[in-house]
Design an enzyme around this catalytic site. Structure first.
Site, PDB file in Angstrom:
ATOM      1  N   ASP A  80     -18.436  -2.943  15.234  1.00  0.00           N
ATOM      2  CA  ASP A  80     -19.398  -2.256  14.378  1.00  0.00           C
ATOM      3  C   ASP A  80     -18.609  -1.185  13.608  1.00  0.00           C
ATOM      4  O   ASP A  80     -18.128  -0.217  14.194  1.00  0.00           O
ATOM      5  CB  ASP A  80     -20.501  -1.624  15.242  1.00  0.00           C
ATOM      6  CG  ASP A  80     -21.614  -1.047  14.386  1.00  0.00           C
ATOM      7  OD1 ASP A  80     -21.403  -0.868  13.170  1.00  0.00           O
ATOM      8  OD2 ASP A  80     -22.696  -0.758  14.930  1.00  0.00           O
TER       9      ASP A  80
ATOM     10  N   TRP B 266     -24.950   3.494  20.107  1.00  0.00           N
ATOM     11  CA  TRP B 266     -25.982   3.755  19.095  1.00  0.00           C
ATOM     12  C   TRP B 266     -27.327   3.260  19.625  1.00  0.00           C
ATOM     13  O   TRP B 266     -27.410   2.128  20.139  1.00  0.00           O
ATOM     14  CB  TRP B 266     -25.592   3.010  17.807  1.00  0.00           C
ATOM     15  CG  TRP B 266     -26.556   3.163  16.669  1.00  0.00           C
ATOM     16  CD1 TRP B 266     -27.173   4.311  16.262  1.00  0.00           C
ATOM     17  CD2 TRP B 266     -27.000   2.118  15.788  1.00  0.00           C
ATOM     18  NE1 TRP B 266     -27.972   4.050  15.167  1.00  0.00           N
ATOM     19  CE2 TRP B 266     -27.886   2.707  14.861  1.00  0.00           C
ATOM     20  CE3 TRP B 266     -26.742   0.754  15.684  1.00  0.00           C
ATOM     21  CZ2 TRP B 266     -28.505   1.980  13.855  1.00  0.00           C
ATOM     22  CZ3 TRP B 266     -27.356   0.023  14.673  1.00  0.00           C
ATOM     23  CH2 TRP B 266     -28.226   0.643  13.770  1.00  0.00           C
TER      24      TRP B 266
ATOM     25  N   LYS C  55     -22.719   5.124   4.830  1.00  0.00           N
ATOM     26  CA  LYS C  55     -22.099   6.448   4.962  1.00  0.00           C
ATOM     27  C   LYS C  55     -20.941   6.618   3.980  1.00  0.00           C
ATOM     28  O   LYS C  55     -20.869   7.612   3.283  1.00  0.00           O
ATOM     29  CB  LYS C  55     -21.573   6.674   6.376  1.00  0.00           C
ATOM     30  CG  LYS C  55     -22.306   5.970   7.470  1.00  0.00           C
ATOM     31  CD  LYS C  55     -23.560   6.657   7.914  1.00  0.00           C
ATOM     32  CE  LYS C  55     -24.305   5.749   8.881  1.00  0.00           C
ATOM     33  NZ  LYS C  55     -25.453   6.298   9.490  1.00  0.00           N
TER      34      LYS C  55
HETATM   35  C1  LMR Z   1     -27.456   7.221  13.143  1.00  0.00           C
HETATM   36  O1  LMR Z   1     -26.916   6.802  14.176  1.00  0.00           O
HETATM   37  O2  LMR Z   1     -28.055   8.292  13.090  1.00  0.00           O
HETATM   38  C2  LMR Z   1     -27.366   6.407  11.884  1.00  0.00           C
HETATM   39  O3  LMR Z   1     -26.598   5.279  12.099  1.00  0.00           O
HETATM   40  C3  LMR Z   1     -28.685   6.141  11.265  1.00  0.00           C
HETATM   41  C4  LMR Z   1     -29.438   5.056  11.993  1.00  0.00           C
HETATM   42  O4  LMR Z   1     -29.757   4.041  11.369  1.00  0.00           O
HETATM   43  O5  LMR Z   1     -29.725   5.209  13.179  1.00  0.00           O
END
Ligand code: LMR
Length: 401
Positions: free
Chosen positions: A211, A130, A246
């Site tokens: 996570d 992420w 989510k």
């Molecule tokens: C994403 O990866 O798009 C989501 O988790 C929203 C974010 O906060 O980045």
């Protein structure tokens, strides 16, 4: 002070929303940020959330501060949701939960805590991960490293490379693992691979931080937590960061938590006290509303049942869109992988790591008003019956050059 301040680059994920809102073209398709949309293209408020809010409106008697670590009822409900109510670490008082503003808040507090109680731990992140992970831990003053994870050739897990990287982890380092629905790849370890990971992490003396932002988006809440519960059996210490953005659709309410498993109830108390010190200096204490909604739903048998159903509906809609996307591309003779498009159906969670290149992503945006992340990550939860043909046509045209 501000005269010489330069413009920061836009955020890799939310920056797309900003760019899209400046785009005047009709029929824009937003497949950027991980937000669920229903068949009509809206991000709904779950029925059970509305019901819980009605009850809270009637029954709530104060808006006074919560304790620094948040609501105790919420903490217990989260722990039991993640670990199962009968897990030994709960019975033994070895787990404590800090109620935090969103999954990001939970991760940030854990970063700060590790800086406080650890001796210069490094934080290991999957490659890829992420986009915000590295920033969160860097902001906490921690050094980040990456471990092998995704194999673009097979569109699967590169478990060998993952294990090889984990052999470099030092005792006391923190290893961030995605509990399920790996973001961005959608590729998760199998249960047996989780068992092996547990053994390696225990041998290396590493602290796993799970996570768990997409709990319930693969098979269900108990099914998706199975690997984590098993890891909690295997290891003395671990951290689980939950998000209810989510699975409850509570994005804007910022509802998250960090559950810390320690070696004893005495250690749990000490660690919680340090986490509270971090929280107090950050945001003092967490926001109440979203957590009250989650607690109301989880602690009421009927609402809990209805929530699981609504969650299953979201999950099934995304899975159907995966099937339709793969088929729609194949019908247009587009193969996003040498073996075809089946990998899209095999991926878990909201995202498809499509393999589209950065140039193709740019072209999709420029010529077709289709917004996806530069990494090629598509938010499948933003695809609907009404935009899927245009999306497949756009990808086909871009692929045709
Ligand atoms: C994403 O990866 O798009 C989501 O988790 C929203 C974010 O906060 O980045």
């Amino acid at each position: 002070m501000f005269e010489s301040v330069s413009l920061a680059p836009p955020d890799a994920i939310f920056g797309l929303n900003e760019a899209m809102s400046r785009d005047a073209r009709p029929n824009k398709i937003n497949l950027g940020a991980g937000v669920y949309k229903d068949e009509s293209g809206k991000t709904p408020i779950l029925e059970v959330v509305k019901e819980a809010e009605r009850r809270l409106l009637e029954g709530e008697i104060t808006k006074s501060y919560l304790p620094i670590d948040g609501s105790a009822d919420y903490a217990q409900a989260v722990r039991e949701l993640v670990l199962g109510p009968d897990h030994g670490v709960i019975r033994d008082g070895r787990a404590v939960t800090v109620h935090a503003p969103g999954g990001t808040g939970a991760l940030r507090v854990m970063g700060e805590l590790m800086k406080t109680v650890g001796s210069s731990p490094k934080v290991w992140l999957s490659n890829p991960t992420w986009a915000n992970h590295a920033k969160i831990f860097a902001a906490a003053g921690l050094e980040t490293r990456s471990y092998g994870y995704y194999d673009p050739e097979s569109r699967g897990l590169d478990f060998e490379s993952m294990l090889a990287s984990l052999e470099e982890v030092q005792a006391g380092d923190m290893v961030v693992l995605h509990g399920c629905c790996h973001n961005p790849s959608g590729v998760d370890p199998s249960f047996d691979q989780w068992t092996t990971l547990g053994q390696v992490l225990a041998r290396r003396g590493a602290l796993p931080l799970i996570d768990f932002a997409y709990h319930g988006f693969v098979d269900g809440t108990d099914e998706d937590a199975r690997a984590i519960r098993h890891l909690a059996d295997q290891l003395e210490e671990m951290v689980i960061c939950s998000s209810f953005s989510k699975n409850f659709g509570l994005y804007a309410e910022r509802v998250g938590a960090a559950t810390l498993i320690t070696g004893s109830s005495k250690q749990a108390g000490a660690v919680l006290s340090q986490a509270k010190t971090c929280v107090r200096a950050f945001y003092s204490n967490p926001p109440m509303h979203g957590a009250a909604v989650v607690t109301t739903v989880l602690n009421d048998t009927e609402l809990r049942r209805r929530w699981e159903e609504e969650l299953a509906d979201m999950r099934h809609r995304i899975q159907k869109m995966r099937v339709d996307l793969a088929a729609g591309l194949s019908r247009r003779n587009v193969r996003l992988h040498k073996d075809g498009n089946d990998f899209i159906v095999r991926q878990n969670g909201m995202f498809s790591f499509s393999g589209l290149t950065e140039d193709e992503v740019d072209e999709l945006c420029r010529d077709h008003a289709v917004y996806i992340l530069a990494s090629g990550r598509i938010n499948v939860a933003g695809i609907t019956e009404s935009n899927i043909d245009r999306l497949c046509d756009a990808i086909a045209q871009v692929r045709a050059g």
